[in-house]
Motif scaffolding. Sequence first.
Motif, PDB file in Angstrom:
ATOM      1  N   LEU A  29       3.537 -65.329  69.600  1.00 45.18           N
ATOM      2  CA  LEU A  29       3.714 -66.433  68.657  1.00 45.18           C
ATOM      3  C   LEU A  29       4.971 -66.241  67.815  1.00 45.18           C
ATOM      4  O   LEU A  29       5.582 -67.220  67.380  1.00 45.18           O
ATOM      5  CB  LEU A  29       2.494 -66.549  67.740  1.00 45.18           C
ATOM      6  CG  LEU A  29       1.162 -66.837  68.433  1.00 45.18           C
ATOM      7  CD1 LEU A  29       0.042 -66.923  67.406  1.00 45.18           C
ATOM      8  CD2 LEU A  29       1.235 -68.111  69.258  1.00 45.18           C
ATOM      9  N   THR A  50      -4.667 -59.213  67.557  1.00 41.53           N
ATOM     10  CA  THR A  50      -3.487 -58.356  67.505  1.00 41.53           C
ATOM     11  C   THR A  50      -3.893 -56.894  67.400  1.00 41.53           C
ATOM     12  O   THR A  50      -4.911 -56.562  66.793  1.00 41.53           O
ATOM     13  CB  THR A  50      -2.590 -58.725  66.308  1.00 41.53           C
ATOM     14  OG1 THR A  50      -1.499 -57.787  66.227  1.00 41.53           O
ATOM     15  CG2 THR A  50      -3.358 -58.684  64.992  1.00 41.53           C
ATOM     16  N   ILE A  83      -8.894 -64.903  62.995  1.00 40.50           N
ATOM     17  CA  ILE A  83      -7.990 -63.774  63.213  1.00 40.50           C
ATOM     18  C   ILE A  83      -8.789 -62.500  63.473  1.00 40.50           C
ATOM     19  O   ILE A  83      -9.770 -62.201  62.778  1.00 40.50           O
ATOM     20  CB  ILE A  83      -7.072 -63.576  61.994  1.00 40.50           C
ATOM     21  CG1 ILE A  83      -6.248 -64.850  61.736  1.00 40.50           C
ATOM     22  CG2 ILE A  83      -6.155 -62.377  62.190  1.00 40.50           C
ATOM     23  CD1 ILE A  83      -5.485 -64.830  60.426  1.00 40.50           C
ATOM     24  N   PHE A 124       0.729 -66.187  58.735  1.00 41.73           N
ATOM     25  CA  PHE A 124       0.671 -67.421  59.524  1.00 41.73           C
ATOM     26  C   PHE A 124       1.230 -68.593  58.719  1.00 41.73           C
ATOM     27  O   PHE A 124       2.039 -69.390  59.222  1.00 41.73           O
ATOM     28  CB  PHE A 124      -0.772 -67.715  59.953  1.00 41.73           C
ATOM     29  CG  PHE A 124      -1.170 -67.102  61.257  1.00 41.73           C
ATOM     30  CD1 PHE A 124      -0.827 -67.708  62.461  1.00 41.73           C
ATOM     31  CD2 PHE A 124      -1.902 -65.925  61.300  1.00 41.73           C
ATOM     32  CE1 PHE A 124      -1.193 -67.149  63.671  1.00 41.73           C
ATOM     33  CE2 PHE A 124      -2.276 -65.349  62.511  1.00 41.73           C
ATOM     34  CZ  PHE A 124      -1.930 -65.965  63.700  1.00 41.73           C
ATOM     35  N   CYS A 161      -0.365 -62.063  69.005  1.00 46.53           N
ATOM     36  CA  CYS A 161       0.518 -62.592  67.951  1.00 46.53           C
ATOM     37  C   CYS A 161       1.956 -62.092  68.090  1.00 46.53           C
ATOM     38  O   CYS A 161       2.860 -62.847  68.432  1.00 46.53           O
ATOM     39  CB  CYS A 161      -0.046 -62.221  66.577  1.00 46.53           C
ATOM     40  SG  CYS A 161      -1.682 -62.932  66.225  1.00 46.53           S
ATOM     41  N   ASP A 162       2.172 -60.806  67.834  1.00 46.86           N
ATOM     42  CA  ASP A 162       3.522 -60.248  67.901  1.00 46.86           C
ATOM     43  C   ASP A 162       4.066 -60.345  69.324  1.00 46.86           C
ATOM     44  O   ASP A 162       3.455 -59.855  70.267  1.00 46.86           O
ATOM     45  CB  ASP A 162       3.520 -58.786  67.442  1.00 46.86           C
ATOM     46  CG  ASP A 162       2.979 -58.629  66.032  1.00 46.86           C
ATOM     47  OD1 ASP A 162       3.726 -58.889  65.090  1.00 46.86           O
ATOM     48  OD2 ASP A 162       1.793 -58.275  65.891  1.00 46.86           O
ATOM     49  N   PHE A 207      -7.017 -65.729  67.437  1.00 46.07           N
ATOM     50  CA  PHE A 207      -5.870 -64.835  67.495  1.00 46.07           C
ATOM     51  C   PHE A 207      -6.337 -63.386  67.465  1.00 46.07           C
ATOM     52  O   PHE A 207      -7.295 -63.041  66.766  1.00 46.07           O
ATOM     53  CB  PHE A 207      -4.940 -65.120  66.312  1.00 46.07           C
ATOM     54  CG  PHE A 207      -4.579 -66.571  66.180  1.00 46.07           C
ATOM     55  CD1 PHE A 207      -3.554 -67.121  66.940  1.00 46.07           C
ATOM     56  CD2 PHE A 207      -5.286 -67.401  65.319  1.00 46.07           C
ATOM     57  CE1 PHE A 207      -3.229 -68.461  66.839  1.00 46.07           C
ATOM     58  CE2 PHE A 207      -4.968 -68.751  65.204  1.00 46.07           C
ATOM     59  CZ  PHE A 207      -3.934 -69.284  65.968  1.00 46.07           C
ATOM     60  N   TYR A 263      -2.718 -61.432  57.182  1.00 45.30           N
ATOM     61  CA  TYR A 263      -2.272 -62.223  58.326  1.00 45.30           C
ATOM     62  C   TYR A 263      -2.375 -63.722  58.043  1.00 45.30           C
ATOM     63  O   TYR A 263      -1.545 -64.506  58.512  1.00 45.30           O
ATOM     64  CB  TYR A 263      -3.058 -61.863  59.583  1.00 45.30           C
ATOM     65  CG  TYR A 263      -2.305 -60.897  60.468  1.00 45.30           C
ATOM     66  CD1 TYR A 263      -1.240 -61.334  61.249  1.00 45.30           C
ATOM     67  CD2 TYR A 263      -2.642 -59.553  60.510  1.00 45.30           C
ATOM     68  CE1 TYR A 263      -0.538 -60.467  62.055  1.00 45.30           C
ATOM     69  CE2 TYR A 263      -1.942 -58.669  61.316  1.00 45.30           C
ATOM     70  CZ  TYR A 263      -0.890 -59.127  62.085  1.00 45.30           C
ATOM     71  OH  TYR A 263      -0.171 -58.252  62.868  1.00 45.30           O
TER      72      TYR A 263
END
Length: 302
Positions: A58, A86, A113, A100, A54-55, A84, A96
Amino acid sequence: CLGFLSSFLSQHSRRPDMLSRCHHLGRTCRRVRKSRALSSTALGEKYNNFIFDCDGVLWNASTPIAGSIDAINALKAAGKTVVFVTNNATKSRATYVAKFKELGFEGVNESEINTSASASADYCRQQGYNKAFVIGEVGLREELMQQQVEVIWDEGCQGMSDDDFLEAIRQIDNNNGGGVDVVVVGWDKNFSYRKLCLASLHLQVCIAMINRVPEFMFICFQTLYGQRGAQLVVTNPDSADRMGGYLMPGTGCSAAAIQRALESETLDVSVTVCGKPSQDLMDALLCKYGLDTEMTLMCGDR
């Protein structure tokens, strides 16, 4: 429609400082420079499942990376499985979901997630741990409590004197060892010498309790309290995160300090890392979503 994914990958190719890890799960990671274009057709034909970091992949901070929203939407519209993952353990999966949505990624639900916090909580539940001393933010505590693990933690950022340490020992002794059977460490903006001392103390007490059990009774004790030795669970091994062009110490530094504090004596401390790049995490994702390694691509930024 998978052209959006190609656009997403090409977007990063203009950043010479970044490399991607695109690898088959369960195989040796291969670093692939983003300047090597991967056509959307080839990706679409070869892979059915996509796992996204993610970080930095995205979004950056609170800004979506150009093309990322369209890429996710296109993959889902094409019937691909998109999940996803992270290493950020400060937020719960529920938090999260809100992020999103706030950034414009529609239709992402909690089941898609996976955080290092949720992976750590799942591991604690699977191992039968009942009570954890936690160093970390609220997201980590929420995930553990969701798995019915009792959580204790120390507030604030404080020091610890000799008298404070002796008092902590007395409190644990008065509570028959405190009942803590695992220490869980995630990123904590208030990591302190006091928290380092308490984590070390809980691990030592756990070892002392186990060592008091006669060998012939150990099988029963192991059934009740888990593996032999004190258990240190680390959400992720990241030593640092890049902030403003400089390195900001990460969870790995806190975990290393706790381990170092116990190295003066031969102590049986088992360390489990639950986040990336743990193979156990990859195996858990494959099992959770029923993914075939040959048909799965993971996209990350380091």
